[in-house]
Design a protein around this motif. Structure first.
Motif, PDB file in Angstrom:
ATOM      1  N   UNK A   1      64.749  63.528  37.661  1.00  0.00           N
ATOM      2  CA  UNK A   1      66.132  63.070  37.664  1.00  0.00           C
ATOM      3  C   UNK A   1      66.141  61.546  37.679  1.00  0.00           C
ATOM      4  N   UNK A   2      67.024  60.956  36.875  1.00  0.00           N
ATOM      5  CA  UNK A   2      67.193  59.509  36.831  1.00  0.00           C
ATOM      6  C   UNK A   2      68.633  59.186  37.198  1.00  0.00           C
TER       7      UNK A   2
ATOM      8  N   UNK B   1      61.695  64.561  48.745  1.00  0.00           N
ATOM      9  CA  UNK B   1      62.931  65.327  48.913  1.00  0.00           C
ATOM     10  C   UNK B   1      63.751  65.391  47.632  1.00  0.00           C
ATOM     11  N   UNK B   2      63.347  64.637  46.615  1.00  0.00           N
ATOM     12  CA  UNK B   2      64.150  64.531  45.400  1.00  0.00           C
ATOM     13  C   UNK B   2      64.303  65.861  44.650  1.00  0.00           C
ATOM     14  N   UNK B   3      63.248  66.678  44.487  1.00  0.00           N
ATOM     15  CA  UNK B   3      63.450  67.936  43.754  1.00  0.00           C
ATOM     16  C   UNK B   3      64.513  68.838  44.376  1.00  0.00           C
ATOM     17  N   UNK B   4      64.510  68.937  45.706  1.00  0.00           N
ATOM     18  CA  UNK B   4      65.527  69.761  46.367  1.00  0.00           C
ATOM     19  C   UNK B   4      66.912  69.159  46.196  1.00  0.00           C
TER      20      UNK B   4
ATOM     21  N   UNK C   1      60.349  61.854  39.581  1.00  0.00           N
ATOM     22  CA  UNK C   1      59.690  62.852  38.750  1.00  0.00           C
ATOM     23  C   UNK C   1      59.968  62.678  37.278  1.00  0.00           C
ATOM     24  N   UNK C   2      60.090  61.433  36.824  1.00  0.00           N
ATOM     25  CA  UNK C   2      60.414  61.204  35.419  1.00  0.00           C
ATOM     26  C   UNK C   2      59.297  61.735  34.520  1.00  0.00           C
ATOM     27  N   UNK C   3      59.707  62.341  33.418  1.00  0.00           N
ATOM     28  CA  UNK C   3      58.744  62.938  32.502  1.00  0.00           C
ATOM     29  C   UNK C   3      58.529  64.414  32.746  1.00  0.00           C
TER      30      UNK C   3
END
Length: 274
Positions: free
Chosen positions: A24-25, A133-136, A17-19
């Motif tokens: 998260x990086x 699943x990355x946002x959670x 979700x970069x930008x």
């Protein structure tokens, strides 16, 4: 971010979700020599550093602290800092556009990371991780960062966990000269109880554990400081005492270790298993 190391450094990037504000990086670094991160900040990203397999040395506003595997070094955007790591160590640098609620107002400093958040950092640094699943995962990581609770001088304890309390304090300042009996008095336990708890928690007595901590910290500092200054910073009365202890532990001198950082000497195998 400036990164310095004598040998080529392995760096893997995992972006989700970069930008976006909720992006998260995760940057995963590893090198055969000591790593040094130094940055004069003018970007718009907050970040924290975490190493699951060794100490980090972090510097901000002329203050140096050490961070253990259960902690991170948090840096607000636009804050200048330095971070050093020992050789053969993995470092994760996590970049965020938002500040975790618990760390709001902290410009730079040490924070605790809980087990679930640490597990998710490792999970995000895998190519097969599902981006859905990355946002959670990011939310859980942010929730798992909390301001570090300093060990209290008047803490009451029946014995369980007292060694861990001392270890946390020393991890942030390996040069702390406090003796075992002084720690015991401060924590309201007997010297025998505290010594027994060190053996139970870490498999060795207090003095041996402190020596290993100091020498591990030295590995992170030799990148940036001369041997004499490192000796003083980690609590040795003289450079010769430090050199002797370092050679007993690793099988080579601090001067040779510093040369390894700049590619001037081969990398010998340490005698110690840790």
């Amino acid at each position: 971010m400036g990164l310095r190391a004598a040998d080529p450094v392995s760096c893997e990037e995992f972006g989700y979700g970069l930008g976006r504000p909720d992006g998260i990086l995760v940057l995963k670094y590893r090198s055969m020599t000591r790593l040094a991160f130094g940055e004069n900040r003018d970007d718009f990203l907050h970040q924290f550093y975490w190493s699951p397999d060794g100490l980090l040395s972090a510097r901000h506003d002329r203050h140096t602290t050490f961070i253990g595997p259960d902690e991170v070094f948090w840096v607000h955007r636009a804050v200048t800092h330095e971070v050093h790591a020992a050789d053969r160590q993995t470092i994760y640098r996590i970049c965020l556009r938002e500040v975790p609620d618990a760390l709001n107002g902290l410009r730079a400093g040490v924070a605790a990371i809980d087990a679930d958040a640490a597990r998710l950092v490792l999970a995000l640094a895998v190519r097969e991780y599902d981006e859905c699943d990355a946002p959670a995962a990011r939310s859980r990581i942010m929730a798992g960062l909390t301001p570090l609770a300093q060990p209290g001088n008047d803490r009451q304890s029946a014995g369980s966990g007292v060694a861990v309390s001392v270890a946390m304090a020393l991890a942030h300042d390996p040069g702390d000269p406090t003796r075992l009996d002084e720690w015991a008095e401060r924590l309201h336990v007997s010297v025998k109880t505290l010594q027994r708890d060190f053996v139970r928690e870490f498999g060795m007595p207090y003095t041996r554990w402190r020596t290993r901590l100091r020498l591990r910290a030295a590995l992170a500092l030799l990148e940036a400081m001369p041997v004499g200054e490192v000796a003083h910073r980690i609590g040795y009365a003289s450079p010769s005492a430090f050199i002797a202890a370092f050679a007993r532990e690793y099988g080579y001198t601090p001067g040779r270790a510093a040369a390894r950082t700049h590619g001037d000497a081969p990398a010998p195998s340490p005698r110690s298993g840790r």
